[in-house]
Design a protein around this motif. Sequence first.
Motif, short mmCIF file in Angstrom:
data_model
loop_
_atom_site.label_atom_id
_atom_site.label_comp_id
_atom_site.label_asym_id
_atom_site.label_seq_id
_atom_site.Cartn_x
_atom_site.Cartn_y
_atom_site.Cartn_z
N MET A 216 8.63 -71.89 72.90
CA MET A 216 8.47 -71.86 71.46
C MET A 216 9.79 -72.19 70.78
N ALA A 217 10.89 -71.64 71.28
CA ALA A 217 12.21 -71.94 70.70
C ALA A 217 12.51 -73.41 70.81
N GLY A 218 12.19 -74.01 71.96
CA GLY A 218 12.43 -75.44 72.14
C GLY A 218 11.64 -76.29 71.17
N VAL A 219 10.37 -75.93 70.95
CA VAL A 219 9.53 -76.68 70.02
C VAL A 219 10.04 -76.55 68.59
N LEU A 220 10.41 -75.31 68.19
CA LEU A 220 10.87 -75.10 66.81
C LEU A 220 12.22 -75.76 66.55
N ALA A 221 13.08 -75.82 67.57
CA ALA A 221 14.41 -76.39 67.38
C ALA A 221 14.44 -77.90 67.56
N LEU A 222 13.64 -78.42 68.51
CA LEU A 222 13.76 -79.83 68.88
C LEU A 222 12.42 -80.57 68.89
N GLY A 223 11.36 -79.93 68.43
CA GLY A 223 10.06 -80.56 68.48
C GLY A 223 9.88 -81.67 67.44
N ARG A 224 8.96 -82.58 67.72
CA ARG A 224 8.64 -83.65 66.76
C ARG A 224 7.81 -83.08 65.61
N TYR A 225 6.82 -82.25 65.95
CA TYR A 225 5.94 -81.69 64.93
C TYR A 225 5.40 -80.33 65.43
N PRO A 226 6.21 -79.28 65.32
CA PRO A 226 5.81 -77.96 65.83
C PRO A 226 4.50 -77.45 65.24
N GLN A 227 4.16 -77.92 64.03
CA GLN A 227 2.97 -77.40 63.35
C GLN A 227 1.66 -77.81 64.03
N GLN A 228 1.70 -78.75 64.97
CA GLN A 228 0.47 -79.07 65.70
C GLN A 228 0.10 -77.92 66.63
N PHE A 229 1.08 -77.10 66.98
CA PHE A 229 0.84 -75.93 67.82
C PHE A 229 0.82 -74.64 67.00
N PRO A 316 2.48 -62.95 67.54
CA PRO A 316 1.18 -63.58 67.22
C PRO A 316 0.62 -63.17 65.86
N GLY A 317 0.80 -61.90 65.48
CA GLY A 317 0.24 -61.43 64.22
C GLY A 317 0.91 -62.00 62.99
N SER A 318 2.10 -62.62 63.16
CA SER A 318 2.84 -63.16 62.02
C SER A 318 2.83 -64.68 61.97
N ARG A 319 2.18 -65.30 62.92
CA ARG A 319 2.23 -66.77 62.98
C ARG A 319 1.36 -67.44 61.91
N GLY A 320 0.63 -66.65 61.16
CA GLY A 320 -0.13 -67.19 60.05
C GLY A 320 0.58 -67.06 58.72
N ILE A 321 1.85 -66.63 58.74
CA ILE A 321 2.61 -66.40 57.50
C ILE A 321 3.79 -67.37 57.45
N GLN A 322 3.88 -68.11 56.37
CA GLN A 322 4.98 -69.06 56.22
C GLN A 322 6.23 -68.36 55.67
N VAL A 323 7.36 -69.04 55.79
CA VAL A 323 8.55 -68.68 55.00
C VAL A 323 8.28 -69.20 53.59
N GLN A 324 8.42 -68.35 52.60
CA GLN A 324 8.08 -68.70 51.23
C GLN A 324 9.30 -68.74 50.33
#
Length: 588
Positions: A216-229, A316-324
Amino acid sequence: MPADVDVLVAELRKFGAEATAVEVKRAAGGLPKSARETLSSFSNTPGGGTLVLGLDEASGFAAIGLEDPAKMMADLASMCREDMVPPLMPEIEIAEVDGRPILVADIPELAKEQKPCYVRSLGKERGSYIRVGESDRRLTSEEVQQVVADRGQPQFDHEIVSDATLDDLDRAAVDAYISRMRENNPRIFADEPAEVVLRMTKVIVRGAKGEEHPTMAGVLALGRYPQQFFPQLNVTFVHYPTATGESTQAGVRFLDNVSLDGPIPAMVAEAMTVIRRNMSRRALITGEGRRDMWEYPPEALREAVVNALVHRDLSPGSRGIQVQIEMYPDRLRIMNPGGLFGAVNIDRLGEEGRSSARNSLLMKLLEDVQVPDEDRTVCENRGSGIRAMISVLRQAGMSPPRFKDSTTAFEVMLPNHTLLDDETVAWLQLLGREGLRDSQCTGLALMRRGEVMDNAKYRAATGITDSRVATFELQDLVARELVAQTGTRGGARYTLSEYAETAHVRGRRARPNRRRQVLDLLALHRELSKSEISELLGLNPKTAEHWLRTLKGEGSVEPTQPGRGSKHTKYRLSAKAMQESLFGDPDL
């Protein structure tokens, strides 16, 4: 336990329950069942709180008393032991207010490894509460999971993203990351193949069948489009036209409304672009002349945005909340799921040596990942972000940020105003700035805007690192009769005095001429001690001490006996004062 119940009640009547972390219940018919919710919420909320039984909030916190305070104390102690998990052991005492008995219980915050505290009969999922304003709010199942996850070092950023492959990483960002790792750590990485570097730094890991997947850290730091996951691990920005967030009379609801996707480095860069296009510039007048500046210093904004993204809860319970990010005419708010983590609390945010990372792997990676089109990495991972934010705002002449930690969420609020504007500077001149330090002027300006100060808030606002210096400066303001103090020692709070609040209306001459009064008293009585001057003039002893020190420094008074002064030391007019006939000058 509050050292002085009279002080506690005075604070309630002056500031209200929300400002004092106190829950007040009448308890006229016995111990209310709702006390269980309060016990849970204070135990789970940073700083804990105080439960008071026998006061009526609706009547201005009037004392209605308790019929059998000893039984009420026993019932409350039993509730803490039998009804709460884990059992609580608050300090409880019977006190008297306005001649009537009340009960005061101090509920300390539980250690992280013991949270959440919940009502036994309701269970952990339905019986865990947290304090929000003046009410107790039940934690959701997802928030309970967050609290449990924070008991140890969270590992959610280490998770394998099984649907992702190396092709889902941004090749250019990965190449730049590997080059930086080889350059900065040649002994370890110089001769290693690219995939080995990525594996050693946990950008990728091997799955159960030996296949390679990003973390997850790798995707968030270096991913092309983390939001697909993780579709909601992004940033939303809304610019409201009104301070309340309501639509204008013309029906305009938003001035701007954007959702920002991509890896964290890209979201940081795009968030800064969006905020800038919604900001105006203002003039800051300094000793060097006029400077045009943004409403909010970009460096302070960047630190706040980065902190929200890298410290957010990834359970998992917070993955539906964005930074606002919310912009209003008078303030800007940045919010993220997940409260402060580790050995850090609101009062000590920004102190040197205070740092704790919820997402340790993510922080480590972002230390070596560059922001697009910038010659800098996303974060330093040195715990310096909050200090830098406060310092930049102070240099811009702005109020310090306000932080709010609710265990399951964290908020940074930046007020949109210049702290020492022309009106405030004119007001300080009316008070008399002679002898005041810049930090004291900053504290007074904040109190004028409604801030209730304590030692920690004063240090955060002024940049003072030594609590003893902060105490000296605050006590000096009390002595000058510019600030009123409620409470003592660690519970001391400071607000503007009545004179300071009304100085802009009455003018500087409204304050009694204490200098002249002290000199006249000494001329009349020949010799007086500090306590005698305080009593005769009805002054705070610190005020009498301040003026004696001032007059002694200028040579107008002197102690009757040489040596170190004490509360019994007597003072008299000096020969210089007698010769110069200071009493006839109305300006003295």
